[in-house]
Scaffold this active site. Structure first.
Site: not given
Ligand code: GAL
Length: 710
Positions: A162, A315
């Protein structure tokens, strides 16, 4: 370790060795004693897990001292996973440098806008522009690739985690100046683009320019916008450096990183998408009441970034969602329902953070596929059930393209620019506007794509343009030509206002889209209280907002098109219709050829246009100058020709079509039984469906349809 050779494909957008859908999540064995690993792999097998991300935060375990690697434990983990039939998405651990790193390179720790140098103690403590961090990142990526290049478990590379860390340090400042030189060419051009004449900000030397650090009052919005653009490119440079090493050593293995959503993320996924072999996203809905709609939104966005190609949900949460003021447990059935939503909308699988819920550490309360209670738990049983279901979708493989007739424009730079503090209304928020546009379509049963402006829109019947604050000349021309050729454009307020440097386009709003919309806006009047809008020409007063669409449809489209006055600025017959409300925003509009679909009632704008429609070429451009509620928005879209959905309310239908086959995903988000017209074979049960598909509350089905199904 055994070694394998796989022939290089033209595209490597599929985790190596995984035929069907990917199922698994982040696996962090370094948090557990080795005896747990065996149980993990046995449980993974039972649950049908075929892919896990390993090592994403394991740098301090992998490289306990600078240059000394400890791979023994990871060798054993990868061997064990391979023996258990689980592929590995091997992560480079650069999102969490070890404690020694900050001590050795204090200049590589990030500095916040107020000048505070952050210290080790959480994760993401680095500056992507700091040479020691760049070097250490590439070194550890190379060490991993050299070690595992031939490991049979290696299915994909997961670079970093991320991307999104901001830094305002001197390394960042130097790199920002280089970036600005390349973007603007000269100081004169930069001064002009940033309007530095305001408040004596004119730069005479490049060295005078810094990141937008803490300052006395409002920062320069163009500088802030350019800094976010720069950060996106700087992080991309960090990603590319690792990718180059991984590609060199493992040319057959796809490389990706996981994109995050959120206003804090200075990453432009449109720019990044071409650099990843498979677009991967993380998604955590933050509003329980809207979780299903938010899931569809995120999935459609990911598919947009992937250019319609398959992508991967890297995710999601299995149990408790670690977000918001109050953690929330996913209700029974939601794990499967949301996973199927993502798959319906193009994900090549369903992955979670994380496999086993941590017993300590900062995120110990975030749910896991194996929760603290262990495998004998409701959550893990749902994980196992889903894992048994997914292989039944194997035939669906690539699955064909998701079919969408409507697109929404998505522009992160407009989002970033609208985050600036000094706007006429803090209630005008980019994400709200785009999410509302998507939600209205989703609730109407219409599948939407997201498109990047400017781009090819010719495939869409209708294009929604919410809060496209920045619009380049190219974007304005692109939208005009879309409408000329027959498209329907629905533009909402605060679009087309500024150029790419965040400077207002003069001569009346919405500068870039004024001619296309056939209007000129003289001033904005942000609203404290809702304002009534008077709808034209119905003789059937109605007391429910649900009637609004019907009333409007009667007046604007279909067989009654001849009722609509042309583009002379005349009105649709007025005064007798029901009202709807506008909130947040209003504008003083002068029609320059557009027909008026609704007028403001009362207040300073009484009687002036609020919603307009302008014919342009073979199409029409509709303008909403205030915020409507979802029903009224849906009414406008229906009236403008939005295709009607055959689905009952609360049932999501997604149609996929490929060569020689097509599929229908049907997901029931209601707590009632529902019926949908469909024929074919239900892939999940194997049963034939002959005309009517019956869905249990919260149930779903994937139907292979006869190919000629309209
Ligand atoms: C994601 C992140 C994971 C984990 C998860 C739960 O954004 O990539 O590492 O932190 O959130 O909070």
């Amino acid at each position: 370790m055994t070694s394998i050779r796989i022939r290089r494909r033209d595209t490597i957008d599929r985790p190596r060795g995984i035929g069907g859908l990917c199922y698994g999540g982040d696996y962090n064995p370094e948090q557990w004693p080795e005896e747990v690993w065996r149980e993990d792999v046995a449980l993974m097998r039972e649950a049908g897990v075929n892919l896990v991300t390993v090592g994403v935060f394991a740098w301090s375990r992998l490289e306990p001292e600078p240059g000394r690697y400890d791979f023994g434990w990871l060798d054993r983990v990868l061997d064990l996973l391979h023996t258990g039939g689980v592929g590995v998405c091997l992560a480079t651990p650069t999102a969490s440098p070890p404690p020694w790193f900050g001590l050795a390179h204090p200049d590589a720790l990030p500095v916040s806008a107020d000048g505070t140098r952050l210290t080790h103690g959480s994760r993401d403590t680095y500056c992507v522009c700091a040479p020691p961090y760049q070097e250490a990142s590439v070194r550890v990526a190379r060490a991993l690739a050299e070690r595992y290049r031939d490991h049979p478990a290696l299915a994909m590379w997961h670079v970093h985690n991320e991307y999104g860390t901001w830094c305002h340090c001197d390394h960042a400042a130097a790199a920002f100046r280089d970036w600005l030189r390349a973007r603007h060419g000269s100081l004169d051009a930069l001064n002009d683009a940033w309007t530095t004449a305001f408040w004596s900000q004119r730069y005479a030397r490049w060295e005078e320019i810094a990141p937008p650090r803490a300052t006395r009052y409002l920062p320069n919005p163009s500088q802030v916008l350019d800094f976010r653009r720069f950060l996106s490119d700087a992080m991309l440079g960090h990603y590319r450096a690792q990718k180059a090493v991984l590609r060199e050593l493992t040319p057959d293995v796809p490389v990706t990183t996981n994109f995050a959503f959120g206003g804090w993320v200075p990453v432009n996924p449109w720019e990044w998408a071409g650099e990843v072999d498979l677009v991967a996203v993380d998604h955590y809905p933050d509003d329980p009441a809207q979780a299903a709609g938010q899931t569809a939104f995120a999935a459609d966005l990911a598919r947009g970034w992937a250019g319609g190609r398959p992508w991967l949900l890297m995710e999601q949460a299995a149990g408790i969602v670690y977000t918001g003021p109050r953690m929330r447990a996913k209700p029974p059935g939601e794990i499967a329902l949301h996973s199927l939503q993502h798959i319906a909308r193009g994900s090549r699988g369903a992955m979670f953070f994380q496999w086993r819920a941590s017993r300590g550490g900062a995120e110990m309360w975030h749910g896991g596929m194996v929760p603290h209670a262990g495998p004998d738990s409701r959550v893990h049983r749902e994980i196992r059930d889903l894992g048994r279901l997914l292989p039944r979708l194997a035939e669906y493989g690539e699955g064909g393209a998701v079919q969408a007739d409507v697109a929404i424009l998505w522009d992160p730079e407009s989002w970033w620019a609208l985050e600036s503090p000094a706007f006429p209304s803090s209630e005008v928020r980019y994400l709200d506007a785009v999410q509302q546009a998507h939600r209205v379509l989703w609730r109407s049963g219409v599948t939407a794509d997201f498109a990047r402006p400017p781009g090819d829109l010719s495939a869409y019947q209708m294009v929604l343009v919410p809060a496209l604050y920045l619009a380049s000349g190219a974007t304005a021309r692109n939208l005009a030509s879309y409408v000329e050729q027959g498209g329907t454009l629905v533009v909402s307020f605060f679009s087309g206002i500024a150029d790419e440097h965040a400077r207002v386009r003069l001569g009346g709003y919405p500068g870039a889209l004024r001619d296309l919309l056939g209007i000129r806006v003289e001033e904005f009047l942000p609203l404290e209280e809702p304002v009534r809008l008077r709808l034209p020409g119905t003789h059937q007063p109605s007391d429910t907002s649900n009637d609004v669409p019907r009333n409007m449809r009667e007046n604007i489209t279909g067989d009654t098109a001849q009722d609509v006055p042309g583009n002379a600025g005349e009105d649709v017959p007025d005064d007798t219709g029901p009202g709807i409300a506008g909130t947040i925003w209003s504008e003083r509009i002068e029609s320059r050829g557009a027909a008026v679909l609704a007028r403001y009632e009362g207040g300073p704008l009484d009687g002036l246009p609020a919603i307009t429609r302008h014919s342009h070429g073979a199409g029409q451009a509709i303008y909403l100058s205030t915020r409507l509620d979802d029903d009224a928005y849906a009414g406008i879209l229906a009236a403008a020709g939005l295709p009607a959905s055959p689905a009952p309310a609360g049932v999501e239908l997604v149609r996929r079509g490929g060569e020689g086959a097509s599929w229908l995903f049907a997901l029931n988000h209601t707590s009632e039984r529902q019926e949908v017209k469909a024929s074919g074979t239900d892939l999940l049960t194997g049963s034939p469906i002959d005309g009517i598909l019956r869905l249990a509350p919260g149930g779903f089905a994937v139907i292979r349809m006869p190919h000629d199904t309209p």
